[in-house]
Design a protein around this motif. Structure first.
Motif, PDB file in Angstrom:
ATOM      1  N   GLN A  79      30.773  28.352  39.039  1.00 39.05           N
ATOM      2  CA  GLN A  79      30.491  26.858  39.145  1.00 39.05           C
ATOM      3  C   GLN A  79      31.317  26.864  40.507  1.00 39.05           C
ATOM      4  N   LYS A  80      31.131  25.411  41.027  1.00 32.61           N
ATOM      5  CA  LYS A  80      31.941  25.205  42.391  1.00 32.61           C
ATOM      6  C   LYS A  80      33.510  25.344  42.474  1.00 32.61           C
ATOM      7  N   ASP A  81      34.126  26.092  43.299  1.00 31.96           N
ATOM      8  CA  ASP A  81      35.339  26.460  43.441  1.00 31.96           C
ATOM      9  C   ASP A  81      36.202  26.919  42.037  1.00 31.96           C
ATOM     10  N   GLU A  82      35.298  27.512  41.158  1.00 32.19           N
ATOM     11  CA  GLU A  82      35.798  28.293  39.814  1.00 32.19           C
ATOM     12  C   GLU A  82      36.736  29.202  40.284  1.00 32.19           C
ATOM     13  N   PRO A  83      37.736  29.444  39.417  1.00 33.88           N
ATOM     14  CA  PRO A  83      38.647  30.373  39.540  1.00 33.88           C
ATOM     15  C   PRO A  83      37.948  31.787  39.223  1.00 33.88           C
ATOM     16  N   VAL A  84      38.409  32.752  40.174  1.00 35.60           N
ATOM     17  CA  VAL A  84      38.037  34.120  39.806  1.00 35.60           C
ATOM     18  C   VAL A  84      39.126  34.917  39.385  1.00 35.60           C
ATOM     19  N   LYS A  85      38.930  35.751  38.091  1.00 28.13           N
ATOM     20  CA  LYS A  85      40.236  36.057  37.557  1.00 28.13           C
ATOM     21  C   LYS A  85      40.101  37.534  37.276  1.00 28.13           C
ATOM     22  N   SER A  86      41.034  38.225  37.624  1.00 31.10           N
ATOM     23  CA  SER A  86      41.200  39.740  37.541  1.00 31.10           C
ATOM     24  C   SER A  86      40.842  40.261  36.050  1.00 31.10           C
ATOM     25  N   ILE A  87      40.124  41.079  35.985  1.00 30.27           N
ATOM     26  CA  ILE A  87      39.435  41.639  34.647  1.00 30.27           C
ATOM     27  C   ILE A  87      40.274  42.825  34.204  1.00 30.27           C
ATOM     28  N   ARG A  88      41.060  43.265  35.155  1.00 31.95           N
ATOM     29  CA  ARG A  88      42.018  44.334  34.798  1.00 31.95           C
ATOM     30  C   ARG A  88      43.255  44.500  35.453  1.00 31.95           C
ATOM     31  N   SER A  89      44.327  44.706  34.721  1.00 30.93           N
ATOM     32  CA  SER A  89      45.805  44.605  35.465  1.00 30.93           C
ATOM     33  C   SER A  89      45.780  45.929  36.415  1.00 30.93           C
ATOM     34  N   GLY A  90      46.467  45.192  37.362  1.00 33.79           N
ATOM     35  CA  GLY A  90      46.752  46.318  38.811  1.00 33.79           C
ATOM     36  C   GLY A  90      47.568  45.760  39.785  1.00 33.79           C
ATOM     37  N   THR A  91      47.386  46.671  40.774  1.00 34.37           N
ATOM     38  CA  THR A  91      48.341  45.990  42.034  1.00 34.37           C
ATOM     39  C   THR A  91      47.132  45.688  43.224  1.00 34.37           C
ATOM     40  N   VAL A  92      47.270  44.701  43.744  1.00 32.65           N
ATOM     41  CA  VAL A  92      46.359  44.156  44.896  1.00 32.65           C
ATOM     42  C   VAL A  92      46.926  45.161  46.014  1.00 32.65           C
ATOM     43  N   MET A  93      45.742  45.662  46.570  1.00 33.05           N
ATOM     44  CA  MET A  93      45.987  46.618  47.695  1.00 33.05           C
ATOM     45  C   MET A  93      45.239  46.202  48.895  1.00 33.05           C
ATOM     46  N   TYR A  94      44.713  45.182  48.937  1.00 33.64           N
ATOM     47  CA  TYR A  94      43.959  44.695  50.164  1.00 33.64           C
ATOM     48  C   TYR A  94      43.334  43.355  49.814  1.00 33.64           C
ATOM     49  N   THR A  95      43.744  42.273  50.906  1.00 31.01           N
ATOM     50  CA  THR A  95      43.104  40.965  51.140  1.00 31.01           C
ATOM     51  C   THR A  95      42.764  40.735  52.348  1.00 31.01           C
ATOM     52  N   VAL A 116      41.591  32.954  48.652  1.00 36.32           N
ATOM     53  CA  VAL A 116      42.149  33.913  47.979  1.00 36.32           C
ATOM     54  C   VAL A 116      43.647  33.463  47.815  1.00 36.32           C
ATOM     55  N   SER A 117      43.982  33.826  46.633  1.00 37.48           N
ATOM     56  CA  SER A 117      45.373  33.375  46.136  1.00 37.48           C
ATOM     57  C   SER A 117      46.082  34.412  45.755  1.00 37.48           C
ATOM     58  N   VAL A 118      46.090  35.616  46.146  1.00 45.24           N
ATOM     59  CA  VAL A 118      47.109  36.702  46.152  1.00 45.24           C
ATOM     60  C   VAL A 118      47.297  37.367  47.206  1.00 45.24           C
ATOM     61  N   LYS A 119      48.269  38.258  47.419  1.00 41.96           N
ATOM     62  CA  LYS A 119      48.628  38.823  48.631  1.00 41.96           C
ATOM     63  C   LYS A 119      48.875  40.417  48.460  1.00 41.96           C
ATOM     64  N   LYS A 120      48.456  41.112  49.303  1.00 44.26           N
ATOM     65  CA  LYS A 120      48.833  42.621  49.189  1.00 44.26           C
ATOM     66  C   LYS A 120      50.211  43.058  48.648  1.00 44.26           C
ATOM     67  N   GLY A 121      50.221  43.949  47.543  1.00 41.89           N
ATOM     68  CA  GLY A 121      51.467  44.219  46.783  1.00 41.89           C
ATOM     69  C   GLY A 121      51.577  43.544  45.525  1.00 41.89           C
ATOM     70  N   ASP A 122      51.001  42.239  45.186  1.00 41.98           N
ATOM     71  CA  ASP A 122      51.133  41.551  43.904  1.00 41.98           C
ATOM     72  C   ASP A 122      50.585  42.422  42.815  1.00 41.98           C
ATOM     73  N   TYR A 123      51.414  42.061  41.843  1.00 42.47           N
ATOM     74  CA  TYR A 123      50.842  43.028  40.608  1.00 42.47           C
ATOM     75  C   TYR A 123      50.166  41.728  39.659  1.00 42.47           C
ATOM     76  N   VAL A 124      48.757  42.006  39.270  1.00 47.29           N
ATOM     77  CA  VAL A 124      48.178  40.782  38.568  1.00 47.29           C
ATOM     78  C   VAL A 124      47.698  41.664  37.158  1.00 47.29           C
ATOM     79  N   VAL A 125      47.949  40.640  36.174  1.00 48.71           N
ATOM     80  CA  VAL A 125      47.407  41.261  35.037  1.00 48.71           C
ATOM     81  C   VAL A 125      46.148  40.728  34.457  1.00 48.71           C
ATOM     82  N   CYS A 126      45.350  41.096  33.626  1.00 46.29           N
ATOM     83  CA  CYS A 126      44.111  40.717  33.261  1.00 46.29           C
ATOM     84  C   CYS A 126      43.967  38.979  32.806  1.00 46.29           C
ATOM     85  N   GLY A 127      43.210  38.283  33.528  1.00 45.10           N
ATOM     86  CA  GLY A 127      43.348  37.048  33.534  1.00 45.10           C
ATOM     87  C   GLY A 127      43.932  36.104  34.742  1.00 45.10           C
TER      88      GLY A 127
END
Length: 292
Positions: A202-218, A246-257
């Motif tokens: 959908q227009k401007d729909e949030p894109v969510k992580s489907i797996r927990s992990g560390t952001v390595m590059y944006t 993009v709403s995260v930066k390198k080094g951030d830890y994201v969880v599923c969702g």
């Protein structure tokens, strides 16, 4: 040779040169002369590559400082290499896409880089790293002996292997009931140098992580727009590309969702997202990648 013959020969030579220029790869390796104020980060942004790719292509360590007047190789964009070099989990030599089964020794020469050695021996960069138990920030030295793919051995390209299963599904839709980065998408397998899936959104729909992990590059990556790499604890790289924001930066830890950005648009203006998953630099079927 008469005048007419000479003109004919000159025309053929000229035509051959023009054809060679026209057929030259648009994104072939190039070079760049460092200017005052440049950093590897600013250069990587300019060419839409990762800093890790620049370091590897130029045999630079994290402590090396570039100087004005220095010439750098600007490697061809290769998202598989970018994913492999962004990962912190090292692949074992035994699992290096079969390359370890047919190797020979190569002595590093002056001017060599891991990137150039891989190219010369028809190897994927991540295969070369894996078979030598090297990390993405490894620096090689003249006289060092490394393992390379044996001559006349079939090239066990990770990209080729990774595409095999997915290409069979090219132009086919996937299972939209699985957990995807956007809700209820139409899932279409795509074909190319690297395979993945294209997801409607959908227009401007949030894109969510489907797996927990560390952001390595944006950032922008050539040929893939805004992209985010998330590395799971098992070393898989989840790549969310063609993001509108993009709403995260390198080094951030994201969880599923967690939201990593918003869906971008295709060339027709329709909201979309291209999603890929890499294991040791080799693309795998995103539908089979672990979630949660």
């Amino acid at each position: 040779m008469n005048v007419t013959g000479k003109k004919s020969l000159l025309f053929k030579i000229y035509a051959s040169l023009v054809l060679a220029v026209l057929c030259a790869p648009i994104f072939a390796d190039s070079s760049y002369t460092v200017k005052k104020g440049d950093t590897l980060y600013s250069i990587s942004k300019r060419y839409e590559l990762t800093v890790a790719e620049l370091r590897t292509a130029n045999n630079l360590s994290e402590d090396d400082v570039i100087k004005a007047g220095q010439k750098l190789i600007i490697p061809t964009a290769n998202i598989s290499n970018a994913a492999a070099l962004s990962a912190t989990q090292a692949e074992s030599a035994e699992s290096a896409s079969g390359v370890a089964k047919s190797t020979e020794s190569y002595t590093v020469q002056k001017g060599d880089t891991l990137y150039s050695i891989a190219r010369r021996h028809n190897m994927q960069l991540y295969d070369l790293l894996a078979v030598n138990n090297l990390s993405a920030d490894s620096v090689i030295k003249v006289g060092q002996v490394v393992k390379v793919s044996a001559k006349n051995a079939a090239s066990a390209s990770g990209v080729q292997q990774g595409n095999t299963a997915i290409n069979a599904q090219t132009a086919m839709t996937g299972d939209s009931s699985l957990l995807w980065p956007v809700e209820n998408p139409r899932v279409v397998y795509i074909k190319g140098k690297v395979s993945g899936v294209e997801l409607s959104a959908q227009k401007d729909e949030p894109v969510k992580s489907i797996r927990s992990g560390t952001v390595m590059y944006t950032g922008m990556y050539r040929g893939y727009g805004n992209i985010v790499f998330v590395e799971s604890k098992t070393g898989l790289i989840y790549a969310y590309s063609w993001l509108g924001s993009v709403s995260v930066k390198k080094g951030d830890y994201v969880v599923c969702g967690d939201t990593v950005g918003t869906a971008g648009k295709d060339d027709k203006g329709s909201p979309r997202l291209t999603f890929m998953v890499f294991q040791n630099g080799m693309p795998i079927d995103p539908a089979k990648a672990p979630r949660g």
